[in-house]
Motif scaffolding. Structure first.
Motif, PDB file in Angstrom:
ATOM      1  N   UNK A   1       0.941   4.079  -2.884  1.00 23.73           N
ATOM      2  CA  UNK A   1       0.764   5.522  -2.654  1.00 23.73           C
ATOM      3  C   UNK A   1       1.874   6.313  -3.342  1.00 23.73           C
ATOM      4  N   UNK A   2       3.107   5.824  -3.259  1.00 28.83           N
ATOM      5  CA  UNK A   2       4.229   6.495  -3.928  1.00 28.83           C
ATOM      6  C   UNK A   2       4.038   6.430  -5.448  1.00 28.83           C
TER       7      UNK A   2
ATOM      8  N   UNK B   1       0.825  -1.211   0.000  1.00 27.29           N
ATOM      9  CA  UNK B   1       0.000   0.000   0.000  1.00 27.29           C
ATOM     10  C   UNK B   1       0.855   1.255   0.000  1.00 27.29           C
ATOM     11  N   UNK B   2       1.953   1.216   0.760  1.00 29.73           N
ATOM     12  CA  UNK B   2       2.879   2.355   0.800  1.00 29.73           C
ATOM     13  C   UNK B   2       3.506   2.577  -0.573  1.00 29.73           C
TER      14      UNK B   2
ATOM     15  N   UNK C   1      -3.707   1.352  -2.149  1.00 28.19           N
ATOM     16  CA  UNK C   1      -2.858   2.517  -1.887  1.00 28.19           C
ATOM     17  C   UNK C   1      -2.691   3.393  -3.112  1.00 28.19           C
TER      18      UNK C   1
ATOM     19  N   UNK D   1       1.250   6.340  -7.023  1.00 28.25           N
ATOM     20  CA  UNK D   1       0.210   7.327  -7.357  1.00 28.25           C
ATOM     21  C   UNK D   1       0.783   8.742  -7.389  1.00 28.25           C
TER      22      UNK D   1
END
Lengths: 122, 145
Positions: free
Chosen positions: A14-15, A10-11, A74, A17
């Motif tokens: 997010x990056x 998920x981390x 994420x 994205x």
């Protein structure tokens, strides 16, 4: 172990994205909510395929948790999509707001359905 | 001039690290809440519904709050990356919204429920975002008095 890998994925999502959003804005879609729409639609396509895989065989369960709940979760985002549509409404740009709000939803669901159907039919 | 500051913002190590940490925590919070309130493929995923609405409200408060607070722009930017792009971004999810809708159709054979869930989330999300913007702007106005 799966739990930690899910959070890590998920981390990373997010990056991904954050970088994809900036690159899409820089190269293709400088204005409006379209970079977020592209991100959400592409992530929905992948999650649809993963969900169909997990639905069919137990071996897909871990992949669904890590790549689906983790990465795709994420990577895609609801809060930013909602914020960008709300800003357009505030600016009285109702057509663009409707296109991004309703159109973004329809495209994401269609993409997910496409991913689901592609795996279910294979 | 260091190479770090010559890079575009989205490729700087500090920015990436902030989004990474926020994204880890946001995903963890979402996953644990979804596990605490599980749903099957034929049921409406209320946990995800609540998560998306709460995240939309929180992002509205955060972004409006940051826009109205003066002070160090570097600090505001770091907070936006950590709590906004990272946490709220990863806490909320659009792919689950889309795919849970597809599962309501394909597995649950609940076409109307799927449409109501998807459209309801987007409409309620807009209301929550708006509420977040209102709360932050009123708080900022009250604090400035």
């Amino acid at each position: 172990m799966i739990l930690v890998l899910t959070f890590l994925a998920g981390a990373v999502g997010a990056v991904a994205r954050f970088v994809a959003d900036a690159e899409l804005r820089r190269r293709l879609l400088p204005n409006g909510p379209w970079a977020t729409v592209v991100i959400n639609v592409s992530g929905s396509l992948v999650l649809g395929a993963l969900a169909a895989w997990a639905h069919r065989s137990a071996s897909g369960e871990s992949a669904l948790a890590i790549l689906g709940t983790g990465f795709c979760g994420g990577y895609t985002t609801f809060s930013t999509a909602s914020y960008e549509t709300m800003r357009l409404i505030e600016q009285r740009r109702y057509t663009v707001a409707a296109l991004s709000g309703a159109g973004g939803l329809v495209l994401a669901v269609a993409a997910s359905l496409l991913g689901w159907a592609a795996v279910a039919a294979s | 001039m260091s190479t770090e500051s010559a890079r575009p913002p989205h490729l700087r190590a500090t920015a990436l690290a902030l989004v990474l940490v926020g994204g880890f925590c946001g995903t963890a919070a979402r996953d644990l809440l979804q596990k605490a309130f599980p749903h099957n493929a034929t049921g409406v995923p209320w946990a995800t519904f609540g998560i998306n609405l709460a995240g939309a409200f929180a992002l509205g408060v955060l972004l409006e709050g940051l826009a109205r607070t003066g002070g160090d722009p570097g600090r505001r930017r770091r907070l936006r990356l950590l709590a906004g792009t990272g946490f709220c971004g990863a806490f909320t999810t659009y792919s689950s919204l889309a795919t849970d809708t597809v599962q309501l159709w394909e597995v649950g054979h609940r076409t109307t429920a799927g449409i109501a869930y998807a459209a309801g989330t987007v409409l309620a999300g807009l209301v929550c975002t708006w509420l977040g913007l209102m709360v932050a702007s009123r708080t900022a106005r009250g604090g400035a008095r």
